[in-house]
Structure formats: structure tokens, C-alpha cells
Design an enzyme around this catalytic site. Structure first.
Site, PDB file in Angstrom:
ATOM      1  N   LYS A  92     111.995 137.320 116.472  1.00  0.00           N
ATOM      2  CA  LYS A  92     111.171 136.776 117.545  1.00  0.00           C
ATOM      3  C   LYS A  92     111.409 137.607 118.797  1.00  0.00           C
ATOM      4  O   LYS A  92     112.539 137.719 119.274  1.00  0.00           O
ATOM      5  CB  LYS A  92     111.518 135.314 117.806  1.00  0.00           C
ATOM      6  CG  LYS A  92     110.763 134.731 118.991  1.00  0.00           C
ATOM      7  CD  LYS A  92     111.017 133.250 119.158  1.00  0.00           C
ATOM      8  CE  LYS A  92     110.293 132.738 120.402  1.00  0.00           C
ATOM      9  NZ  LYS A  92     110.475 131.300 120.576  1.00  0.00           N
TER      10      LYS A  92
ATOM     11  N   CYS B  40     116.220 128.107 126.169  1.00  0.00           N
ATOM     12  CA  CYS B  40     116.221 127.636 124.773  1.00  0.00           C
ATOM     13  C   CYS B  40     117.575 127.098 124.329  1.00  0.00           C
ATOM     14  O   CYS B  40     117.735 126.683 123.180  1.00  0.00           O
ATOM     15  CB  CYS B  40     115.761 128.758 123.849  1.00  0.00           C
ATOM     16  SG  CYS B  40     114.081 129.305 124.226  1.00  0.00           S
TER      17      CYS B  40
ATOM     18  N   TYR C   7      96.615 129.135 115.734  1.00  0.00           N
ATOM     19  CA  TYR C   7      95.809 128.092 116.372  1.00  0.00           C
ATOM     20  C   TYR C   7      94.378 128.102 115.840  1.00  0.00           C
ATOM     21  O   TYR C   7      93.597 127.213 116.147  1.00  0.00           O
ATOM     22  CB  TYR C   7      95.843 128.278 117.894  1.00  0.00           C
ATOM     23  CG  TYR C   7      97.267 128.218 118.426  1.00  0.00           C
ATOM     24  CD1 TYR C   7      97.878 126.996 118.696  1.00  0.00           C
ATOM     25  CD2 TYR C   7      98.020 129.391 118.590  1.00  0.00           C
ATOM     26  CE1 TYR C   7      99.192 126.937 119.129  1.00  0.00           C
ATOM     27  CE2 TYR C   7      99.332 129.338 119.012  1.00  0.00           C
ATOM     28  CZ  TYR C   7      99.915 128.117 119.290  1.00  0.00           C
ATOM     29  OH  TYR C   7     101.223 128.067 119.700  1.00  0.00           O
TER      30      TYR C   7
ATOM     31  N   CYS D 146     113.926 124.509 124.518  1.00  0.00           N
ATOM     32  CA  CYS D 146     113.231 124.873 125.766  1.00  0.00           C
ATOM     33  C   CYS D 146     112.202 123.833 126.219  1.00  0.00           C
ATOM     34  O   CYS D 146     111.970 123.675 127.411  1.00  0.00           O
ATOM     35  CB  CYS D 146     112.594 126.259 125.670  1.00  0.00           C
ATOM     36  SG  CYS D 146     111.317 126.398 124.426  1.00  0.00           S
TER      37      CYS D 146
ATOM     38  N   SER E 235     100.079 132.088 121.029  1.00  0.00           N
ATOM     39  CA  SER E 235      99.068 131.564 121.949  1.00  0.00           C
ATOM     40  C   SER E 235      98.267 132.661 122.644  1.00  0.00           C
ATOM     41  O   SER E 235      97.040 132.579 122.733  1.00  0.00           O
ATOM     42  CB  SER E 235      99.747 130.660 122.977  1.00  0.00           C
ATOM     43  OG  SER E 235     100.781 131.345 123.663  1.00  0.00           O
TER      44      SER E 235
ATOM     45  N   ARG F 133     103.530 128.382 126.998  1.00  0.00           N
ATOM     46  CA  ARG F 133     104.477 127.833 127.979  1.00  0.00           C
ATOM     47  C   ARG F 133     103.772 126.930 128.972  1.00  0.00           C
ATOM     48  O   ARG F 133     104.342 125.965 129.459  1.00  0.00           O
ATOM     49  CB  ARG F 133     105.227 128.974 128.679  1.00  0.00           C
ATOM     50  CG  ARG F 133     106.175 129.660 127.710  1.00  0.00           C
ATOM     51  CD  ARG F 133     106.967 130.785 128.345  1.00  0.00           C
ATOM     52  NE  ARG F 133     107.694 131.532 127.322  1.00  0.00           N
ATOM     53  CZ  ARG F 133     108.315 132.670 127.540  1.00  0.00           C
ATOM     54  NH1 ARG F 133     108.314 133.216 128.751  1.00  0.00           N
ATOM     55  NH2 ARG F 133     108.952 133.274 126.567  1.00  0.00           N
TER      56      ARG F 133
ATOM     57  N   CYS G 214     113.989 123.863 118.839  1.00  0.00           N
ATOM     58  CA  CYS G 214     114.378 124.642 120.015  1.00  0.00           C
ATOM     59  C   CYS G 214     114.628 123.660 121.139  1.00  0.00           C
ATOM     60  O   CYS G 214     114.196 122.511 121.076  1.00  0.00           O
ATOM     61  CB  CYS G 214     113.274 125.622 120.417  1.00  0.00           C
ATOM     62  SG  CYS G 214     113.845 126.862 121.614  1.00  0.00           S
TER      63      CYS G 214
ATOM     64  N   LYS H  84     107.371 137.241 114.912  1.00  0.00           N
ATOM     65  CA  LYS H  84     106.587 136.640 115.994  1.00  0.00           C
ATOM     66  C   LYS H  84     106.700 137.471 117.254  1.00  0.00           C
ATOM     67  O   LYS H  84     107.832 137.812 117.612  1.00  0.00           O
ATOM     68  CB  LYS H  84     107.125 135.230 116.245  1.00  0.00           C
ATOM     69  CG  LYS H  84     106.500 134.527 117.415  1.00  0.00           C
ATOM     70  CD  LYS H  84     107.210 133.223 117.684  1.00  0.00           C
ATOM     71  CE  LYS H  84     106.627 132.595 118.924  1.00  0.00           C
ATOM     72  NZ  LYS H  84     107.377 131.451 119.355  1.00  0.00           N
TER      73      LYS H  84
ATOM     74  N   ARG I  47     113.798 135.366 128.912  1.00  0.00           N
ATOM     75  CA  ARG I  47     114.483 135.109 127.646  1.00  0.00           C
ATOM     76  C   ARG I  47     115.017 136.378 126.988  1.00  0.00           C
ATOM     77  O   ARG I  47     115.306 136.401 125.798  1.00  0.00           O
ATOM     78  CB  ARG I  47     113.522 134.422 126.670  1.00  0.00           C
ATOM     79  CG  ARG I  47     112.887 133.141 127.167  1.00  0.00           C
ATOM     80  CD  ARG I  47     112.519 132.245 126.001  1.00  0.00           C
ATOM     81  NE  ARG I  47     111.539 131.230 126.297  1.00  0.00           N
ATOM     82  CZ  ARG I  47     111.724 130.164 127.073  1.00  0.00           C
ATOM     83  NH1 ARG I  47     112.885 129.991 127.684  1.00  0.00           N
ATOM     84  NH2 ARG I  47     110.755 129.295 127.258  1.00  0.00           N
TER      85      ARG I  47
HETATM   86  C1  PBG Z   1     109.963 127.879 121.757  1.00  0.00           C
HETATM   87  C2  PBG Z   1     108.735 128.538 121.274  1.00  0.00           C
HETATM   88  C3  PBG Z   1     107.838 129.359 121.972  1.00  0.00           C
HETATM   89  C4  PBG Z   1     106.793 129.630 121.110  1.00  0.00           C
HETATM   90  C5  PBG Z   1     107.086 129.001 119.908  1.00  0.00           C
HETATM   91  N1  PBG Z   1     108.308 128.344 120.023  1.00  0.00           N
HETATM   92  C6  PBG Z   1     107.828 129.815 123.374  1.00  0.00           C
HETATM   93  C7  PBG Z   1     108.867 130.733 123.872  1.00  0.00           C
HETATM   94  O1  PBG Z   1     109.694 131.275 123.136  1.00  0.00           O
HETATM   95  O2  PBG Z   1     108.843 130.897 125.087  1.00  0.00           O
HETATM   96  C8  PBG Z   1     105.567 130.432 121.464  1.00  0.00           C
HETATM   97  C9  PBG Z   1     104.371 130.144 120.629  1.00  0.00           C
HETATM   98  C10 PBG Z   1     103.105 130.659 121.183  1.00  0.00           C
HETATM   99  O3  PBG Z   1     103.043 131.388 122.186  1.00  0.00           O
HETATM  100  O4  PBG Z   1     102.094 130.328 120.562  1.00  0.00           O
HETATM  101  N2  PBG Z   1     111.102 128.661 121.818  1.00  0.00           N
END
Ligand code: PBG
Length: 324
Positions: free
Chosen positions: A197, A130, A315, A122, A276, A207, A120, A250, A219
Site C-alpha cells: 500500500k 492509522c 467503487y 485512521c 477513490s 479521506r 485500520c 493499492k 502517512r
Molecule cells: C485506511 C484506508 C484508506 C483507504 C483504504 N483504507 C485511506 C488512507 O490510507 O489514507 C483509501 C481507499 C481509497 O482511496 O479509495 N487506512
């Protein structure tokens, strides 16, 4: 015929009877540990919003990879935190960047541990979106594709087993597959697409950890609307047509219905990313003594497996593998 003839409790009476009829398993091999990589040597900085998680320099990623390998964990997925960012996220395809260096170090320390690389822009763009921005300030889908493909080839060349595009640009899986094949990775490097996603509030701690919050806007013009599930099937179908080997849903916990319907509709390996925010909520409540964090984590991950995920990015992978 019903009670008293039928008594389901008979098979719940002892631990061994319960184990005998258990329908779902949760083992270290099912889990992928996300790792954040930054520059330096012997450098570890804790992530305040994700207790126990840290940004690691490539040499410490290698140490962690060796530990995960000994524990039988399914793999690790790497996210880069570069020292410099620019408008087009050039750092994502730098062969000397933190992620390629960490991949090489991890592969040397633990050759058998599957290494995934998130693909990605970002983390690498100064605006935090992204993809590359077009004239109007919106993400330019088609102009972003070659940048993603270059990043994926860079990680493959460093030794990644799986590349995982998380950008949600249309057509990126096919573009990445073509580029990998052309570069000689047709037989060896798999693609796990973040197919469904969602534009989720659960990504907050990530983030902060990666410094990847968008500088303006959000996004929602590329990640999916949380209200949609039929659209998830469409996304999965398109990514499989373009050559995805695994597909991901996700976040996980608030989207178990999506995991379930993807599992039932497509006969391919399904991954789910327990993100996260899902991790930090459990940690925060456990720190307050409101829940048993370890037990809740296991129950959540088991529910994601029960919904139909083969692989879970979490995690909790490292700490849970120690106890399983
Ligand atoms: C990057 C990405 C993100 C996550 C995984 N790859 C953040 C987003 O899309 O803002 C989030 C993973 C997480 O919150 O654990 N595009």
C-alpha cells in the site's frame, strides 16, 4: 514468414471471433464494492467527491448487500465512520460500532455475499493516523498491533468472511492471525493484507468521505514510497509468511507493474484496490463529456485484471455489475 501470410485481423473480424480468443475476463464475481457505514437508520448521505457513492446506515448496507448479492458481485468491504473518535481509535473494536452492526445486518440480508472488513484505526482516531501515537508524536508500531487485532476479532465475531488490515504496521498480519485463531476463527476467517500500500495522493476523496485525513503530517513513515517495487515483493513475502491468504496492491492503475510482478512472483490470490481518486477522475471527466465514463471504467478494470489481479476492489463494482 510475415505479411501477407500472417494477418492477425482475421481473428478480429466478428464479435464472436473476438470473444473466442479473448485472453482476459471481467465479471461481477471479480469485483468488491467498498461501502461507507455511519450510524442511524434509513440514513444515506451522498459523498460529494465520489458521485453515486454514499455513507449508509447499517440497515441500508444490508439492502445494498442484498442487491450486490443478486448481481453476483464478489463481495463488499466495509469502512466505518464512527460518531466519536479518540486518541487510540477505541471505536474500531466496539462490538456495537457501525461496522459490526452493518456486518450482522448484511449477513442476515445476504448470507452468501462475502463481507470484508477493513481493519485500520485512521477512521477512529481523533488525529487521523492509522495507529496509536507514541511519546514523540510518531505512530508506535508495536503498541498499535493489539488494537488492530482486537478490531479484527470484533469484525470476525460479527460475521466477516475476510478482514483486511490497511494500516501498514509491521507485524500486524501475524498478530491478527494469532488473535483470530485464539478466538476460534482459524478455519473460517481469511486475511487479505494491504501488503503493498503506497503513500498515494489518489486517496483524497476517500479521506473526505471517511473524515480520516491526518490532522498533522502524512502517512509516509508507514505507507510505501511510490518509487519502490522491489520493496513491494518484500512486503508481500513478509505478509504471506505471517499468514495472509490474499495480498493486495493499492492503488491499482498507477501501479500495474507492481500487480504484474506480484502475480508472477507469488502463487496466491492477488487483489488490487482501484482507489477513490481513480474513480473520481473518471467520473469528473465523464461529467464534462470528455470521456465515455462507462467504457473507460471497464477498460481500466480490464487492464487491472490483465496485469494479474484476481480480485478488484472498486467503487464501480455495483454500477458495472448491473451492465455486465
Ligand atoms: C485506511 C484506508 C484508506 C483507504 C483504504 N483504507 C485511506 C488512507 O490510507 O489514507 C483509501 C481507499 C481509497 O482511496 O479509495 N487506512
Amino acid at each position: 514468414m510475415s505479411f501477407p501470410f500472417h494477418r492477425p485481423r482475421r481473428l478480429r473480424r466478428t464479435a464472436r471471433l473476438r470473444a473466442m480468443v479473448r485472453e482476459t475476463s471481467l465479471a461481477p464475481a471479480h469485483l468488491i464494492q467498498p461501502l461507507f457505514v455511519h450510524s442511524g437508520e434509513g440514513r444515506r448521505t451522498e459523498i460529494a467527491s465520489m458521485p453515486g457513492q454514499a455513507r449508509l446506515s447499517p440497515d441500508l448496507v444490508a439492502e445494498e448487500a442484498a442487491r450486490l448479492d443478486r448481481l453476483g458481485v464478489g463481495g463488499a468491504i466495509l469502512f466505518g465512520i464512527p460518531d466519536v473518535k479518540d486518541a487510540i481509535g477505541s471505536g474500531a473494536a466496539d462490538p456495537d460500532g457501525v461496522v459490526p452492526r452493518a456486518i450482522r445486518a448484511a449477513k442476515e440480508a445476504a448470507p452468501a455475499l462475502p463481507i470484508w472488513a477493513d481493519v485500520c484505526l485512521c477512521d477512529y482516531t481523533d488525529h487521523g493516523h492509522c495507529g496509536r501515537l507514541g511519546d514523540g508524536g510518531a505512530v508506535d508500531n508495536d503498541a498499535t498491533l493489539p488494537l488492530l487485532a482486537r478490531a479484527a476479532v470484533t469484525y470476525a465475531a460479527a460475521g466477516a468472511d475476510v478482514v483486511a488490515p490497511s494500516d501498514m504496521m509491521d507485524g500486524r498480519v501475524g498478530e491478527i492471525r494469532d488473535a483470530l485463531d485464539e478466538a476460534g476463527f482459524a478455519e473460517t476467517v481469511a486475511i487479505c493484507s494491504y501488503a503493498a500500500k503506497y503513500a498515494s495522493a489518489f486517496y483524497g476523496p476517500f479521506r473526505e468521505a471517511a473524515g480520516s485525513a491526518p490532522a498533522f503530517g502524512d502517512r509516509r513513515a508507514y505507507q510505501m514510497d511510490p518509487a519502490n517495487v522491489r520493496e513491494a515483493l518484500r512486503e508481500v513475502e513478509l505478509d504471506l509468511d505471517e499468514g495472509a491468504d490474499l495480498v493486495m496492491v493499492k492503488p491499482a492503475l498507477a501501479y500495474l507493474d507492481v500487480v504484474r510482478v506480484v502475480r508472477e512472483t507469488f502463487d496466491v490470490p492477488v487483489a488490487a484496490y482501484a482507489v477513490s481518486g481513480e474513480f473520481s477522475m473518471v467520473k469528473a471527466a465523464a461529467e464534462r463529456g470528455w470521456i465515455d465514463g462507462d467504457a473507460v471504467a471497464r477498460e481500466i478494470l480490464l487492464s487491472i485484471r490483465r496485469a494479474g489481479a484476481d480480485v478488484i476492489l472498486t467503487y464501480f463494482a455495483s454500477e458495472l455489475a448491473e451492465r455486465l
